[in-house]
Design a protein around this motif. Structure first.
Motif, PDB file in Angstrom:
ATOM      1  N   SER A 104     -18.936 -19.354 -60.407  1.00  0.00           N
ATOM      2  CA  SER A 104     -20.231 -19.089 -60.216  1.00  0.00           C
ATOM      3  C   SER A 104     -21.465 -19.902 -60.034  1.00  0.00           C
ATOM      4  O   SER A 104     -22.474 -19.342 -59.356  1.00  0.00           O
ATOM      5  N   GLU A 120     -16.205  -0.444 -59.899  1.00  0.00           N
ATOM      6  CA  GLU A 120     -16.829  -0.722 -61.117  1.00  0.00           C
ATOM      7  C   GLU A 120     -16.299  -2.238 -61.416  1.00  0.00           C
ATOM      8  O   GLU A 120     -17.062  -2.814 -62.090  1.00  0.00           O
ATOM      9  N   GLU A 123     -18.653  -4.588 -59.408  1.00  0.00           N
ATOM     10  CA  GLU A 123     -19.962  -4.639 -60.250  1.00  0.00           C
ATOM     11  C   GLU A 123     -19.757  -5.369 -61.750  1.00  0.00           C
ATOM     12  O   GLU A 123     -20.773  -6.235 -61.777  1.00  0.00           O
ATOM     13  N   GLU A 124     -18.938  -5.322 -62.286  1.00  0.00           N
ATOM     14  CA  GLU A 124     -18.609  -6.100 -63.426  1.00  0.00           C
ATOM     15  C   GLU A 124     -18.527  -7.564 -63.158  1.00  0.00           C
ATOM     16  O   GLU A 124     -19.278  -8.578 -63.821  1.00  0.00           O
ATOM     17  N   PHE A 126     -19.762  -9.087 -60.565  1.00  0.00           N
ATOM     18  CA  PHE A 126     -21.135  -9.401 -60.121  1.00  0.00           C
ATOM     19  C   PHE A 126     -22.041  -9.549 -61.373  1.00  0.00           C
ATOM     20  O   PHE A 126     -22.928 -10.684 -61.345  1.00  0.00           O
ATOM     21  N   ARG A 127     -21.930  -8.876 -62.247  1.00  0.00           N
ATOM     22  CA  ARG A 127     -22.720  -9.011 -63.588  1.00  0.00           C
ATOM     23  C   ARG A 127     -22.536 -10.318 -64.352  1.00  0.00           C
ATOM     24  O   ARG A 127     -23.501 -10.932 -64.841  1.00  0.00           O
ATOM     25  N   LEU A 128     -21.139 -10.628 -64.037  1.00  0.00           N
ATOM     26  CA  LEU A 128     -20.968 -11.636 -65.027  1.00  0.00           C
ATOM     27  C   LEU A 128     -21.113 -12.919 -64.276  1.00  0.00           C
ATOM     28  O   LEU A 128     -21.111 -14.146 -64.874  1.00  0.00           O
ATOM     29  N   ASP A 131     -26.088 -17.023 -61.074  1.00  0.00           N
ATOM     30  CA  ASP A 131     -27.544 -16.715 -60.053  1.00  0.00           C
ATOM     31  C   ASP A 131     -27.300 -16.512 -58.653  1.00  0.00           C
ATOM     32  O   ASP A 131     -27.835 -15.930 -58.139  1.00  0.00           O
ATOM     33  N   LYS A 133     -25.677 -15.197 -56.278  1.00  0.00           N
ATOM     34  CA  LYS A 133     -24.590 -14.016 -55.997  1.00  0.00           C
ATOM     35  C   LYS A 133     -25.271 -12.825 -55.297  1.00  0.00           C
ATOM     36  O   LYS A 133     -26.523 -12.795 -55.284  1.00  0.00           O
TER      37      LYS A 133
END
Length: 167
Positions: A104, A120, A123-124, A126-128, A131, A133
């Motif tokens: 990332s 889901e 989205e997970e 993406f959350r993890l 910057d 992204k």
């Protein structure tokens, strides 16, 4: 796929269910080791019924129709999209988000359908991620729509992302 195997959609698989999956797979691996036949599991249904779920209908509409003219060499309609019972549990040990921070620092683009059962997981991820992204949620699209429905695939976004970030 790892999280889906371990936890199910929306974390619906319990620890006891996961242990039972492993026990069943180990027993099947012993059968195959001694020359017994492989057993196939899950995957895309071969016919729709009035009880078929929306996910079954979506995957059937791709894998069991002319939309998917792809059949890997050696595969048959009975085995395509059906992992073997003994190998299916390998997904339990597949953790694609481990070490996402090593990827990332580079720009990452996540694309999911608004109605995708797999949303889901995007989205997970993406959350993890770090910057740099972006998460693109395609309005009205399901999971399989993003395989071949060229009218909904956000090619303009993909083009812009790659032109901006690949050198």
């Amino acid at each position: 796929m790892g999280a889906a195997a371990r936890n199910g959609l929306n974390h619906s698989v319990t620890l006891d269910q996961r242990k039972a999956m492993i026990d069943t797979a180990v027993a099947q691996r012993d059968v195959e080791f001694t020359g017994g036949p492989a057993e196939y599991t899950s995957g895309t249904v071969h016919e729709l019924t009035t009880e078929s779920t929306p996910i079954e209908r979506e995957f059937y509409g791709f894998y069991r129709t002319q939309r998917s003219a792809v059949t890997p060499e050696g595969a048959t309609p009975e085995t395509t999209t059906h992992p073997t019972l003994s190998s299916n549990v390998k997904f339990l040990n597949f953790h694609p988000f481990n070490d996402i921070e090593t990827v990332s620092p580079r720009p990452m683009l996540f694309v999911t359908g608004e109605n995708a059962h797999s949303r889901e997981f995007s989205e997970e991820a993406f959350r993890l991620a770090g910057d740099r992204k972006e998460l693109v949620v395609v309005s009205g699209a399901g999971h399989v729509d993003l395989y071949d429905r060229t009218g909904v695939i956000p090619f303009d976004k993909l083009t812009t992302f790659f032109q901006t970030n690949l050198r």
